[in-house]
Write an enzyme that holds these catalytic residues in place. Structure first.
Site, PDB file in Angstrom:
ATOM      1  CB  ALA A  12      -0.919  -0.006   1.211  1.00 39.50           C
ATOM      2  CB  SER A  13       3.375   2.631   2.015  1.00 40.78           C
ATOM      3  OG  SER A  13       4.127   1.523   2.476  1.00 40.78           O
ATOM      4  N   GLY A  15       6.522  -0.206  -3.467  1.00 43.61           N
ATOM      5  CA  GLY A  15       6.725  -1.427  -4.243  1.00 43.61           C
ATOM      6  C   GLY A  15       8.196  -1.599  -4.540  1.00 43.61           C
ATOM      7  NE  ARG A  16       9.157  -5.521  -1.425  1.00 38.54           N
ATOM      8  CZ  ARG A  16       9.855  -6.001  -0.392  1.00 38.54           C
ATOM      9  NH1 ARG A  16      10.970  -5.402  -0.018  1.00 38.54           N
ATOM     10  NH2 ARG A  16       9.458  -7.065   0.258  1.00 38.54           N
ATOM     11  CG  HIS A 235      -3.660 -11.778  -0.825  1.00 42.61           C
ATOM     12  ND1 HIS A 235      -4.438 -12.342   0.169  1.00 42.61           N
ATOM     13  CD2 HIS A 235      -3.359 -10.531  -0.389  1.00 42.61           C
ATOM     14  CE1 HIS A 235      -4.597 -11.476   1.153  1.00 42.61           C
ATOM     15  NE2 HIS A 235      -3.945 -10.370   0.843  1.00 42.61           N
ATOM     16  CG  ASP A 236       0.257  -8.308   0.032  1.00 41.30           C
ATOM     17  OD1 ASP A 236      -0.751  -8.865   0.524  1.00 41.30           O
ATOM     18  OD2 ASP A 236       0.441  -7.075   0.081  1.00 41.30           O
ATOM     19  CB  THR A 237      -1.517 -12.226   3.020  1.00 40.41           C
ATOM     20  OG1 THR A 237      -1.712 -10.847   3.317  1.00 40.41           O
ATOM     21  CG2 THR A 237      -1.492 -13.013   4.319  1.00 40.41           C
ATOM     22  N   GLY A 402       8.099  -6.907   7.549  1.00 36.51           N
ATOM     23  CA  GLY A 402       8.845  -5.832   8.195  1.00 36.51           C
ATOM     24  C   GLY A 402       8.802  -5.879   9.701  1.00 36.51           C
TER      25      GLY A 402
END
Length: 493
Positions: A12-13, A15-16, A235-237, A402
């Protein structure tokens, strides 16, 4: 020559693009390109700049080409529930609306006045969050829906732009609260309630499906490697759980990022009355698994606080400041709706403490300790509930993302929940993304071997519970929550 894998991981904040290679039986990761993300008010709604994200992917791929790499495989994962409406001309109708937009504030109550929550949960096994795709589509502009040829989840749309091929990957599709657990398809009854037809979604595919090569027109516009796109667990999760080492017999996971997702990996869904009462979700995972988990507000609170201090401190500095303060000076329901998107997070935290007649955190260190203390308490409380629902003890908690770098919070969680915590890798989402690509490429046999590779490749830190460290604190917190208005995310009615 080692295969080059690229994980496009967008949150949401930020990307990489992460480059992964198997070297000397270890997975080596290298960050190639990082870019910002965020929503902004446009056409009366909070919207994502999806074109910006796609451009940044190509900038990252150009950097990889400049490294002398001519061929890569690439997987894309992002946040869930948001979508792009694509018209008959194959182009987006407008920029996608963010799940934090307020258009869905009353959608759950409105939709469930016609369909009971128990009915929806029995069908889907998905928790009730007012920003689920089901409720977003319920509030979607009817004229836009009438012009829509295809509805694509964010990572599927990005893959479509890159390759020209459209699919709906199941780990992300399950978060819509529109997939039927038994049928494995979009539920016809729920689609009718939101005026959507099944054919408006591209075909469902499992994680690990080869999507295709990046189109020639992008090679004309950008100097990029030959790129084969693999539809990973988008989905990132889902990718983060795949990137979890899975240490312990009865292990739970905590994907600790903007959101904290706490739960267990199951082979069969758990959508009984106990799970419904606690608003646990059964998101589909890769390789026939289910992510049985609870959404917790997570480091979003820390991110907002850091920004409100003008980004003066790094997250490591904020954690160091917090460590100077005594923990548990106030109890906060971090999942209360008021913390979802307030005008000022610090002021909202302080107002909450005033309204509940508690110590008000004033300094940076006090505010951060209040956040870390209460996130740890919430984690410990949810681990207790998870154990009760699954009817077996949880002996280890694998923290990735993180938040795995915040040793203070890891140790407090271990002490409060009386479990051993294994922290890392912090890049679990990119790791899980790449592991699926490696399995698809037959460089890794299966997810069990993938997790063995993760254990061998990354420094996993262990936190052992210190007996009797915080006597009675968790019980007092639970009593506090029971006296408050039922937490927003737990309200299933």
């Amino acid at each position: 020559m080692a295969t080059n894998y690229v994980a496009v991981d967008i949150g949401a904040s930020s990307g990489r693009l992460m480059l992964g290679q198997l070297k000397e039986d270890k997975l080596k990761l290298q960050e190639i390109h990082r870019f910002t993300n965020g929503f902004a008010k446009k056409e009366q709604h909070d919207r994502w700049n999806i074109d910006h994200l796609i451009k940044e992917i190509f900038i990252g791929l150009e950097k990889i080409k400049q490294m002398g790499i001519d061929n890569v495989k690439l997987g894309i994962d992002t946040w869930a529930v948001d979508y792009v409406l694509v018209g008959m001309d194959g182009k987006k109708i407008h920029d996608p609306i963010s799940y934090r937009d307020h258009r869905t504030d009353t959608a759950v109550a409105e939709l469930t006045s016609a369909l009971p929550k128990s009915y929806i949960y029995e069908k889907t096994g998905i928790q009730f969050l007012d920003f689920n795709t089901l409720y977003q589509l319920y509030k979607e502009d009817r004229d836009c829906l009438a012009k829509t040829d295809k509805i694509m989840m964010i990572p599927d749309y990005i893959g479509y732009v890159l390759t020209g091929n459209a699919v709906t990957e199941v780990t992300n599709a399950s978060t819509t609260q529109m997939l039927n657990l038994r049928e494995g398809l979009f539920d016809q009854d729920l689609l009718k309630e939101v005026n959507v037809k099944p054919e408006q979604f591209p075909r469902l595919v499992e994680a690990g499906t080869v999507l295709g090569n990046v189109r020639y027109k992008w090679h004309v516009q950008y100097d990029i490697p030959n790129t084969e796109v693999v539809t990973v667990a988008t989905h990132d999760t889902a990718s983060a759980v795949l990137g979890t080492p899975g240490v312990g017999k009865n292990w739970a996971f905590l994907s600790s990022g903007t959101w904290s997702l706490l739960g267990a990996e199951l082979n069969t869904p758990e959508n009984g009355q106990a799970a419904f009462a606690e608003n646990y979700t059964n998101e589909w995972g890769a390789y026939g698994t289910y992510r049985f988990l609870k959404n917790i507000m997570g480091l979003w609170i820390c991110q907002r606080v850091r920004h409100e201090y003008n980004d003066k401190y790094s997250f490591a500095e904020l954690a160091a400041l917090a460590a100077k303060e005594a923990p548990f000076q106030q109890f906060i329901d971090v999942n209360a709706k008021r913390f979802e998107n307030p005008d000022n997070m610090i002021a909202e935290l302080q107002a909450y403490c005033r309204e509940t007649n508690q110590v008000v955190p004033e300094t940076v260190s006090q505010v951060m300790m209040a956040i870390y203390s209460n996130l740890s308490l919430f984690y410990a409380n949810e681990l207790s509930k998870l154990s009760q629902i699954l009817k077996h003890p949880i002996d280890t908690l694998n923290i990735v993302g993180g938040g795995s770098n915040v040793a203070l919070m890891n140790q407090m969680t271990s002490n409060l929940a009386d479990v051993t915590v294994y922290a890392g890798p912090s890049e679990a989402t990119a790791v899980g993304n790449i592991i699926v690509q490696m399995i698809t490429s037959h460089e890794v046999k299966d997810i069990q071997h993938g997790r063995q590779l993760i254990k061998a490749s990354f420094n996993i830190k262990q936190f052992t519970a210190e007996a009797g460290k915080y006597p009675g604190v968790l019980a007092n917190y639970q009593a506090f929550l029971s006296k408050q208005k039922q937490p927003y995310f737990n309200s299933v009615g």
